[in-house]
Design a protein around this motif. Sequence first.
Motif, PDB file in Angstrom:
ATOM      1  N   MET A 152      28.461  23.875  59.391  1.00 39.91           N
ATOM      2  CA  MET A 152      27.525  22.810  59.031  1.00 39.91           C
ATOM      3  C   MET A 152      28.070  21.985  57.868  1.00 39.91           C
ATOM      4  SD  MET A 152      24.317  25.424  59.284  1.00 39.91           S
ATOM      5  CE  MET A 152      22.930  24.321  59.197  1.00 39.91           C
ATOM      6  N   GLY A 153      29.336  22.193  57.542  1.00 41.47           N
ATOM      7  CA  GLY A 153      29.980  21.373  56.523  1.00 41.47           C
ATOM      8  C   GLY A 153      29.782  21.877  55.105  1.00 41.47           C
ATOM      9  N   VAL A 154      29.381  23.140  54.948  1.00 41.35           N
ATOM     10  CA  VAL A 154      29.123  23.699  53.618  1.00 41.35           C
ATOM     11  C   VAL A 154      29.852  25.046  53.528  1.00 41.35           C
ATOM     12  CG1 VAL A 154      27.328  24.325  51.951  1.00 41.35           C
ATOM     13  CG2 VAL A 154      26.883  22.528  53.614  1.00 41.35           C
ATOM     14  N   CYS A 155      30.148  25.486  52.293  1.00 37.00           N
ATOM     15  CA  CYS A 155      31.044  26.641  52.105  1.00 37.00           C
ATOM     16  C   CYS A 155      30.318  27.973  52.021  1.00 37.00           C
ATOM     17  CB  CYS A 155      31.885  26.420  50.857  1.00 37.00           C
ATOM     18  SG  CYS A 155      30.934  25.921  49.393  1.00 37.00           S
ATOM     19  N   ASN A 254      28.213  15.539  52.028  1.00 40.68           N
ATOM     20  CA  ASN A 254      27.534  15.221  53.287  1.00 40.68           C
ATOM     21  C   ASN A 254      26.452  14.164  53.076  1.00 40.68           C
ATOM     22  OD1 ASN A 254      29.038  16.942  54.954  1.00 40.68           O
ATOM     23  ND2 ASN A 254      27.853  18.712  54.287  1.00 40.68           N
ATOM     24  N   LEU A 255      25.792  14.251  51.901  1.00 43.30           N
ATOM     25  CA  LEU A 255      24.765  13.260  51.582  1.00 43.30           C
ATOM     26  C   LEU A 255      25.380  11.865  51.466  1.00 43.30           C
ATOM     27  CD1 LEU A 255      21.697  13.080  50.824  1.00 43.30           C
ATOM     28  CD2 LEU A 255      22.380  13.343  48.443  1.00 43.30           C
ATOM     29  N   GLU A 256      26.527  11.791  50.780  1.00 43.90           N
ATOM     30  CA  GLU A 256      27.220  10.507  50.627  1.00 43.90           C
ATOM     31  C   GLU A 256      27.707   9.972  51.965  1.00 43.90           C
ATOM     32  OE1 GLU A 256      29.286  10.629  46.213  1.00 43.90           O
ATOM     33  OE2 GLU A 256      30.498  10.960  47.979  1.00 43.90           O
ATOM     34  N   ARG A 257      28.281  10.883  52.738  1.00 42.01           N
ATOM     35  CA  ARG A 257      28.942  10.455  53.965  1.00 42.01           C
ATOM     36  C   ARG A 257      27.967  10.160  55.096  1.00 42.01           C
ATOM     37  NH1 ARG A 257      34.479  12.902  56.201  1.00 42.01           N
ATOM     38  NH2 ARG A 257      35.118  11.631  54.450  1.00 42.01           N
ATOM     39  N   GLY A 259      24.273  10.594  54.720  1.00 40.11           N
ATOM     40  CA  GLY A 259      22.896  10.343  54.332  1.00 40.11           C
ATOM     41  C   GLY A 259      22.013  11.572  54.432  1.00 40.11           C
ATOM     42  N   ILE A 260      22.543  12.706  54.842  1.00 37.52           N
ATOM     43  CA  ILE A 260      21.801  13.960  54.863  1.00 37.52           C
ATOM     44  C   ILE A 260      22.700  15.058  54.293  1.00 37.52           C
ATOM     45  CG2 ILE A 260      20.335  13.310  56.796  1.00 37.52           C
ATOM     46  CD1 ILE A 260      22.022  15.012  58.607  1.00 37.52           C
ATOM     47  N   CYS A 261      22.084  16.164  53.902  1.00 30.98           N
ATOM     48  CA  CYS A 261      22.815  17.183  53.137  1.00 30.98           C
ATOM     49  C   CYS A 261      23.623  18.141  54.010  1.00 30.98           C
ATOM     50  CB  CYS A 261      21.856  17.962  52.249  1.00 30.98           C
ATOM     51  SG  CYS A 261      21.239  16.966  50.888  1.00 30.98           S
ATOM     52  N   LEU A 262      23.413  18.094  55.327  1.00 34.64           N
ATOM     53  CA  LEU A 262      24.214  18.914  56.224  1.00 34.64           C
ATOM     54  C   LEU A 262      24.994  17.993  57.143  1.00 34.64           C
ATOM     55  CD1 LEU A 262      21.618  21.645  57.206  1.00 34.64           C
ATOM     56  CD2 LEU A 262      23.429  21.813  55.505  1.00 34.64           C
ATOM     57  N   ASP A 263      26.198  18.379  57.472  1.00 31.17           N
ATOM     58  CA  ASP A 263      27.017  17.598  58.393  1.00 31.17           C
ATOM     59  C   ASP A 263      26.250  17.383  59.695  1.00 31.17           C
ATOM     60  OD1 ASP A 263      28.828  16.693  60.275  1.00 31.17           O
ATOM     61  OD2 ASP A 263      30.481  17.874  59.444  1.00 31.17           O
ATOM     62  N   PRO A 264      25.980  16.098  60.063  1.00 30.17           N
ATOM     63  CA  PRO A 264      25.170  15.870  61.264  1.00 30.17           C
ATOM     64  C   PRO A 264      25.862  16.288  62.546  1.00 30.17           C
ATOM     65  CG  PRO A 264      26.070  13.809  60.471  1.00 30.17           C
ATOM     66  CD  PRO A 264      26.427  14.858  59.450  1.00 30.17           C
ATOM     67  N   ALA A 265      27.184  16.585  62.466  1.00 27.70           N
ATOM     68  CA  ALA A 265      27.820  17.137  63.653  1.00 27.70           C
ATOM     69  C   ALA A 265      27.204  18.487  63.995  1.00 27.70           C
ATOM     70  CB  ALA A 265      29.320  17.296  63.418  1.00 27.70           C
ATOM     71  N   GLY A 266      26.582  19.098  62.961  1.00 29.56           N
ATOM     72  CA  GLY A 266      25.838  20.322  63.199  1.00 29.56           C
ATOM     73  C   GLY A 266      26.710  21.459  63.679  1.00 29.56           C
ATOM     74  N   ILE A 267      26.086  22.359  64.393  1.00 32.74           N
ATOM     75  CA  ILE A 267      26.778  23.545  64.860  1.00 32.74           C
ATOM     76  C   ILE A 267      27.577  23.207  66.111  1.00 32.74           C
ATOM     77  CG2 ILE A 267      26.450  25.896  65.703  1.00 32.74           C
ATOM     78  CD1 ILE A 267      25.662  25.538  62.832  1.00 32.74           C
ATOM     79  N   ALA A 290      18.797  11.489  64.075  1.00 32.36           N
ATOM     80  CA  ALA A 290      18.275  10.170  63.735  1.00 32.36           C
ATOM     81  C   ALA A 290      16.932  10.300  63.034  1.00 32.36           C
ATOM     82  CB  ALA A 290      18.150   9.329  65.005  1.00 32.36           C
ATOM     83  N   ASP A 291      16.087  11.229  63.512  1.00 31.49           N
ATOM     84  CA  ASP A 291      14.786  11.457  62.874  1.00 31.49           C
ATOM     85  C   ASP A 291      14.962  11.912  61.434  1.00 31.49           C
ATOM     86  OD1 ASP A 291      13.543  10.841  65.210  1.00 31.49           O
ATOM     87  OD2 ASP A 291      13.054  12.916  65.769  1.00 31.49           O
ATOM     88  N   ARG A 292      15.932  12.778  61.230  1.00 32.62           N
ATOM     89  CA  ARG A 292      16.129  13.326  59.884  1.00 32.62           C
ATOM     90  C   ARG A 292      16.633  12.253  58.932  1.00 32.62           C
ATOM     91  NH1 ARG A 292      18.840  19.084  61.709  1.00 32.62           N
ATOM     92  NH2 ARG A 292      16.966  19.924  62.637  1.00 32.62           N
ATOM     93  N   VAL A 293      17.562  11.443  59.407  1.00 32.91           N
ATOM     94  CA  VAL A 293      18.077  10.356  58.568  1.00 32.91           C
ATOM     95  C   VAL A 293      16.941   9.401  58.219  1.00 32.91           C
ATOM     96  CG1 VAL A 293      19.608   8.366  58.509  1.00 32.91           C
ATOM     97  CG2 VAL A 293      20.437  10.544  59.415  1.00 32.91           C
ATOM     98  N   ALA A 294      16.083   9.072  59.208  1.00 36.59           N
ATOM     99  CA  ALA A 294      14.955   8.174  58.955  1.00 36.59           C
ATOM    100  C   ALA A 294      13.994   8.806  57.963  1.00 36.59           C
ATOM    101  CB  ALA A 294      14.235   7.864  60.270  1.00 36.59           C
TER     102      ALA A 294
END
Length: 307
Positions: A152-155, A254-257, A259-267, A290-294
């Motif tokens: 999810m893009g986090v360590c 992930n927030l910068e890139r 707009g949300i705190c988890l990589d939207p590519a997800g699992i 898209a819902d989460r970003v909104a």
Amino acid sequence: MTSTVQYEVVEPGIGVITLNRPDKRNAQDVRMTYELNDAFERAARDDAVKVIVLAAAGPHFSAGHDLNDVVWHDEFTQVSNWGGYGEPGAEGWVAREEEIYLEMCARWRSIPKPTIAAVQGRAIGGGLMLAWVCDLIIAADDAVFCDPVVAMGVCGVEWFVHPWELGPRKAKELLFTSGSWDADEAHRLGMVNSVVPRDELTDATLALARRIAAQPMFALRLTKEAVNQATDIQGQPSAVRAAFSLHQLAHTHNLERYGICLDPAGIPPALQDRFPQAEPDDKLRAERRADRVAAVADHPHPGKAQA
Ligand code: ZN
């Protein structure tokens, strides 16, 4: 409102806390976090309780943090002094995670009574954290463990004790691959105390609790403190806090890139079977993203809908 956590003194000396969202595979939402904290505090303050068991209703121990939670933690009485809970962006996010993950886990690990986790089925991500803060872990033979957070893009999850629980080399392998490990492997690695058949989990846990409850309370308390101090002296608290900083750096990236705190590519699809909360298909996943970003854009809290 239905309680997400049940607490019962099942016999003299033994208090059992049960995670009670089986329909959500005991995913840990904010309400469960605070209700679990209340239950731990109640058991800790009850002189009739010498040993605390953490169990879970249903087929799975916990699917991890509830990614669909819509409750924000400032609706509850805070346990940390971090502040900035409602701030947007990284400031609010780090305050949230400091409060509901780091501070909570540190409190639960330091409860001055022996704690035993009874784990069946999946213990994923944040579910690992709940087991790891306990002093002892009894695993059912169907237990499967995984920290998929790198995918999810986090360590790794916020309570970063992987090097102690798994050993540094296996910790790296299992994190690098988002790999899962079963009860026997967990036993071999020293992560769990014993493995028992699924239908004997409750009896085996209570039998162990009874043996501990027969010991003098103050000696138990001092013994727990002595072992915890040994890992403290090894630097575990500093290592956990250092890893938490890197974890927040990943969220901020992930927030910068995105707009949300988890990589939207997800699992990745190959890992979805290990991660019960993964969306069932790509179209639905894209809509949810898209819902989460909104929701982030609309809401004063930094990412209320995308915990
Ligand atoms: Zn996090």
